[in-house]
Write a protein that holds these residues in place. Sequence first.
Motif, short mmCIF file in Angstrom:
data_model
loop_
_atom_site.label_atom_id
_atom_site.label_comp_id
_atom_site.label_asym_id
_atom_site.label_seq_id
_atom_site.Cartn_x
_atom_site.Cartn_y
_atom_site.Cartn_z
N ARG A 84 -34.01 4.69 -26.01
CA ARG A 84 -34.22 5.98 -25.33
C ARG A 84 -35.71 6.22 -25.10
N LEU A 116 -28.67 4.80 -17.90
CA LEU A 116 -28.98 6.06 -18.59
C LEU A 116 -29.72 7.03 -17.67
N ASN A 120 -28.22 10.67 -17.04
CA ASN A 120 -28.93 11.82 -17.61
C ASN A 120 -29.92 12.49 -16.67
N TYR A 121 -30.40 11.75 -15.66
CA TYR A 121 -31.40 12.30 -14.76
C TYR A 121 -31.04 11.96 -13.30
N TRP A 225 -22.45 4.83 -24.19
CA TRP A 225 -22.29 5.70 -23.03
C TRP A 225 -21.31 5.14 -21.99
N GLN A 228 -19.18 7.38 -19.97
CA GLN A 228 -19.86 8.27 -19.02
C GLN A 228 -20.15 7.61 -17.68
#
Length: 293
Positions: A84, A116, A120-121, A225, A228
């Motif tokens: 991360r 990711l 997330n963004y 994840w 997702q």
Amino acid sequence: MMAYDYSNEKIVKVNGIELATETFGDPQHPAILLIQGAGNSMISWAATICQTLANAGNYVIRYDSRDTGRSTSYEVGNPSYELRDLLADALAILEKLDIKQSHIVGLSQGSAIAQLLAINYPDRVTTITLISSTPGGPGHQATDLSPMHEGIAKIFTGEAVVPEPDWDNRESVANYLVEGERPFAGGGTFDEDWIRDTALHIFDRTVNLAAQLTNPFLLDAGTPWREQLSTITTPTLVIHGTTDPLFPLDHGEALAREIPNAKLLTLKDVGHAQLPRNVWDIVTQNIIEHVSR
């Protein structure tokens, strides 16, 4: 040996560390951020690939992740960061360059970061291209998919021992890097001349080669994840080799199924090693078409 020009590299300070970066093209054009895999510095993205993407009207950024190339390195065997943190570094580079939104092209661990980013963004990401990837992160168990080949598994468990080189000898280190890369071709195309040339430049410009070859493989990938992936709305291109021994082809196929409307490009006789020169044209052509949409 191909010459390497260091003059365009810049060190940027982000998140309390230093990262080496290099850009190609006009900063007013759409940005493409290239993120390499574990243990590889930015020069594993060939300058030819970067320039081809830039010539198509893009602003291309490649960079050394932590513990690779000329970027900040850590004690060997004890990286004090997680996957991360690499995600935060990618965002910080874009912010440093005043880029609000970017196309992301990631390879292996770099494609985990791209996933990711899209999850997330999504407002920071225009498209993602996932090369030699797996659904979710490296280190997460995907028991429904093919395991890594036995020979690759032995490398990660330490059963396959390769004698260390003379770390002060350029040719010895280059030979070591080449032979370390060879199994990842999975019996497919192995572009030895290109890989050896890159290995020599890796020797020339790497701050801590022992850290580069160790620490990126020890990172905590964090919470899985994979579930997702179905929420990703970012246009996605999946590129996967048919002889990948680390993430066999069904990993790429699953990734393309689980991300809505993703497109899959299969590369015949290509493994998990650095992209051989004979596929550079088809890879760059597909990325250019993908980001142009």
